[in-house]
Design a protein around this motif. Structure first.
Motif, PDB file in Angstrom:
ATOM      1  N   PHE A  79       0.832  -1.201   0.000  1.00 34.72           N
ATOM      2  CA  PHE A  79       0.000   0.000   0.000  1.00 34.72           C
ATOM      3  C   PHE A  79       0.873   1.260   0.000  1.00 34.72           C
ATOM      4  O   PHE A  79       0.633   2.202  -0.756  1.00 34.72           O
ATOM      5  CB  PHE A  79      -0.919  -0.041   1.216  1.00 34.72           C
ATOM      6  N   GLU A  80       1.915   1.271   0.834  1.00 32.98           N
ATOM      7  CA  GLU A  80       2.828   2.418   0.890  1.00 32.98           C
ATOM      8  C   GLU A  80       3.532   2.620  -0.454  1.00 32.98           C
ATOM      9  O   GLU A  80       3.645   3.754  -0.933  1.00 32.98           O
ATOM     10  CB  GLU A  80       3.862   2.216   2.001  1.00 32.98           C
ATOM     11  N   ARG A  81       4.029   1.531  -1.050  1.00 37.02           N
ATOM     12  CA  ARG A  81       4.704   1.634  -2.353  1.00 37.02           C
ATOM     13  C   ARG A  81       3.753   2.151  -3.418  1.00 37.02           C
ATOM     14  O   ARG A  81       4.137   2.944  -4.282  1.00 37.02           O
ATOM     15  CB  ARG A  81       5.277   0.273  -2.766  1.00 37.02           C
ATOM     16  N   PHE A  82       2.540   1.704  -3.323  1.00 37.32           N
ATOM     17  CA  PHE A  82       1.508   2.119  -4.261  1.00 37.32           C
ATOM     18  C   PHE A  82       1.336   3.642  -4.220  1.00 37.32           C
ATOM     19  O   PHE A  82       1.339   4.315  -5.249  1.00 37.32           O
ATOM     20  CB  PHE A  82       0.229   1.376  -3.865  1.00 37.32           C
ATOM     21  N   ILE A  83       1.231   4.213  -3.037  1.00 40.90           N
ATOM     22  CA  ILE A  83       1.082   5.659  -2.880  1.00 40.90           C
ATOM     23  C   ILE A  83       2.367   6.373  -3.286  1.00 40.90           C
ATOM     24  O   ILE A  83       2.332   7.388  -3.993  1.00 40.90           O
ATOM     25  CB  ILE A  83       0.683   6.021  -1.434  1.00 40.90           C
ATOM     26  N   LEU A 103       1.274  11.394   4.612  1.00 42.66           N
ATOM     27  CA  LEU A 103      -0.076  11.270   4.063  1.00 42.66           C
ATOM     28  C   LEU A 103      -0.859  10.165   4.775  1.00 42.66           C
ATOM     29  O   LEU A 103      -1.992  10.371   5.223  1.00 42.66           O
ATOM     30  CB  LEU A 103       0.001  10.983   2.561  1.00 42.66           C
ATOM     31  N   LEU A 104      -0.243   9.006   4.903  1.00 45.26           N
ATOM     32  CA  LEU A 104      -0.914   7.894   5.582  1.00 45.26           C
ATOM     33  C   LEU A 104      -1.137   8.194   7.061  1.00 45.26           C
ATOM     34  O   LEU A 104      -2.182   7.842   7.618  1.00 45.26           O
ATOM     35  CB  LEU A 104      -0.110   6.605   5.413  1.00 45.26           C
ATOM     36  N   GLY A 105      -0.181   8.860   7.688  1.00 45.09           N
ATOM     37  CA  GLY A 105      -0.340   9.218   9.092  1.00 45.09           C
ATOM     38  C   GLY A 105      -1.524  10.145   9.309  1.00 45.09           C
ATOM     39  O   GLY A 105      -2.312   9.956  10.234  1.00 45.09           O
ATOM     40  N   MET A 106      -1.650  11.139   8.436  1.00 39.55           N
ATOM     41  CA  MET A 106      -2.785  12.069   8.556  1.00 39.55           C
ATOM     42  C   MET A 106      -4.105  11.331   8.343  1.00 39.55           C
ATOM     43  O   MET A 106      -5.058  11.522   9.108  1.00 39.55           O
ATOM     44  CB  MET A 106      -2.650  13.205   7.546  1.00 39.55           C
ATOM     45  N   ASP A 107      -4.162  10.518   7.327  1.00 39.97           N
ATOM     46  CA  ASP A 107      -5.398   9.775   7.044  1.00 39.97           C
ATOM     47  C   ASP A 107      -5.714   8.789   8.171  1.00 39.97           C
ATOM     48  O   ASP A 107      -6.831   8.748   8.681  1.00 39.97           O
ATOM     49  CB  ASP A 107      -5.288   9.003   5.730  1.00 39.97           C
ATOM     50  N   ASN A 108      -4.729   7.991   8.536  1.00 33.44           N
ATOM     51  CA  ASN A 108      -4.967   6.929   9.519  1.00 33.44           C
ATOM     52  C   ASN A 108      -5.345   7.449  10.895  1.00 33.44           C
ATOM     53  O   ASN A 108      -6.000   6.761  11.666  1.00 33.44           O
ATOM     54  CB  ASN A 108      -3.747   6.015   9.640  1.00 33.44           C
TER      55      ASN A 108
END
Length: 178
Positions: free
Chosen positions: A124-128, A153-158
């Motif tokens: 998922f991280e590689r994808f983003i 980005l993932l930290g803000m979303d999660n």
């Protein structure tokens, strides 16, 4: 009495894991809430960890399917990242209980299952990050460190799981948040 299903067990276990935490929840708690004998749970799952693993796996697999489909349909890096953020937030809000227990109780999974979930997370991280790299290459984004930007980005979303509750907030809706 209605026939117990695997889906019902997963739903009830998710509620109990969120309420009590994975470590404090028991197979007895799950069975009691469903209204069955504790031993009957073992016809479906060999352990509490196996239930948690199934919940985590479904959640991660669903996320990956959604995002792979999205990026095949959209070519612009800016549009792809907007759609990824929008759909990630909607997914987080729609699967808030599952996300909460996955993020809070990840260490409750055995080592093999933790490694599997970490690998899914890395996909998922590689994808983003690939979307961000495409955006940098095309001049759409000015990002010095795409890996750090991915984590941000993932930290803000999660982090939504900490403050957003569909039961407490009627506004903003998941659609408004995204």
């Amino acid at each position: 009495m209605a026939k117990t299903t695997k889906e019902e067990i997963l739903k009830v276990a998710t509620e109990i894991f969120k309420e009590k935490g994975f470590q404090r929840a028991s197979m007895r708690d799950i069975a009691r809430k469903i209204g069955i004998n504790q031993g009957s749970l073992y016809n479906f799952f060999p352990s509490k960890e196996a239930i948690f693993y199934q919940i985590a796996s479904y959640t991660m697999d669903d996320s990956l399917k959604i995002f792979k489909k999205i990026t095949k349909e959209v070519t612009s890096p800016l549009d792809r990242i907007k759609i990824i953020i929008k759909n990630h937030i909607r997914l987080l809000c729609s699967r808030l209980e599952e996300i909460t227990i996955l993020l809070h109780d990840f260490r409750g999974l055995n080592e093999e299952h933790q490694k599997e979930m970490i690998e899914k997370r890395r996909v998922f991280e590689r994808f983003i990050e690939e979307v961000l790299i495409d955006g940098v290459k095309s001049g759409v984004f000015q990002i010095k460190d795409t890996k750090m930007a991915t984590y941000a980005l993932l930290g803000m979303d999660n982090w939504i799981y900490q403050w957003y509750s569909c039961l407490l907030y009627t506004s903003p809706s998941p659609r408004d948040l995204s």
